[in-house]
Design an enzyme around this catalytic site. Structure first.
Site, PDB file in Angstrom:
ATOM      1  N   ASP A  29     123.064  18.577 -51.021  1.00 46.31           N
ATOM      2  CA  ASP A  29     124.039  19.547 -51.511  1.00 46.31           C
ATOM      3  C   ASP A  29     125.236  18.798 -52.085  1.00 46.31           C
ATOM      4  OD1 ASP A  29     122.509  21.602 -50.592  1.00 46.31           O
ATOM      5  OD2 ASP A  29     123.799  22.131 -48.911  1.00 46.31           O
ATOM      6  N   CYS A  35     124.247  28.310 -51.772  1.00 46.73           N
ATOM      7  CA  CYS A  35     123.139  27.524 -51.239  1.00 46.73           C
ATOM      8  C   CYS A  35     121.864  28.324 -51.002  1.00 46.73           C
ATOM      9  CB  CYS A  35     123.542  26.748 -49.994  1.00 46.73           C
ATOM     10  SG  CYS A  35     124.497  27.611 -48.779  1.00 46.73           S
ATOM     11  N   LYS A  73     118.300  21.153 -43.245  1.00 50.25           N
ATOM     12  CA  LYS A  73     118.723  22.529 -43.478  1.00 50.25           C
ATOM     13  C   LYS A  73     118.037  23.135 -44.686  1.00 50.25           C
ATOM     14  CE  LYS A  73     122.895  21.720 -46.154  1.00 50.25           C
ATOM     15  NZ  LYS A  73     124.308  21.934 -46.248  1.00 50.25           N
ATOM     16  N   HIS A 101     118.434  26.880 -44.629  1.00 48.62           N
ATOM     17  CA  HIS A 101     119.146  28.156 -44.547  1.00 48.62           C
ATOM     18  C   HIS A 101     118.224  29.342 -44.808  1.00 48.62           C
ATOM     19  CE1 HIS A 101     122.786  26.167 -43.766  1.00 48.62           C
ATOM     20  NE2 HIS A 101     123.215  25.985 -44.991  1.00 48.62           N
TER      21      HIS A 101
END
Length: 192
Positions: free
Chosen positions: A13, A53, A101, A103
């Site tokens: 990210d 995200c 991650k 999400h």
């Protein structure tokens, strides 16, 4: 090529590609990433389809624009009607795994990944990253605000326990374990 290739996907990210040696930065030393870029495929002009995200990941994993897979905000969930890259690869003979991650919202925390040995820390109404509450201007701690305040300061989490380090360790553990099984099945592995 007689054997299907293994696929390693490293997702980051807010990562500027120019902070790596192979991308031309002379001040950083990134020999492993440089070697991976040299022997594999490095995207030099990759852009996400959403500044948020969850919609960005949903769009990437389904190969659809966010508005074509109902990814409007960070509370969105991947509808099972939309196949994902890992689900397609799983159906075509790949072992698929993800560490880190993603999400994913809701009960399905795999979306085609056959294994997720280490994933998001929690699935709550607000997406919470590794707890390390920065002090806000008024002195209150805001654990969900990591990275959102310019005055957050240095992390109090020891480097050995930081999320990037844990994701790296767990990724290596999975890859080494899978390699030790002497399995001819190709793999698709995502480190996020």
């Amino acid at each position: 090529m007689s054997r299907r290739p293994n696929i390693l996907l490293i997702m980051t990210d807010q990562h500027n590609p120019h902070i790596m040696g192979y991308a031309g930065n002379q001040w950083v030393d990134t020999p492993t990433l440089d070697q991976l870029a040299q022997s594999g495929v490095a995207f030099t002009s990759a852009y996400c389809n959403s500044p948020l995200c969850v919609p960005s990941r949903m769009s990437f994993l389904t190969g659809r624009y966010p508005h074509h897979c109902s990814a409007w905000d960070n509370q969105s969930m991947i509808d099972p009607i939309y196949p994902t890259i890992p689900s397609w690869l799983s159906q075509h003979g790949y072992m698929t795994a993800s560490v880190g991650k993603m999400h994913f919202r809701g009960k399905d925390q795999h979306h085609g990944f056959q294994e997720r040995p280490y994933g998001d820390l929690v699935d709550t109404p607000i997406l919470i990253h590794q707890p390390d509450p920065p002090d806000t201007a008024d002195g209150r701690a805001q654990s969900h605000a990591v990275g959102r305040f310019p005055f957050a300061g240095v992390s109090k989490i020891p480097e050995s326990m930081q999320q990037d380090r844990v994701v790296t360790q767990e990724s290596l553990a999975w890859l080494l374990d899978y390699a030790s099984q002497e399995n001819d099945q190709p793999w698709f592995f995502t480190a996020s």
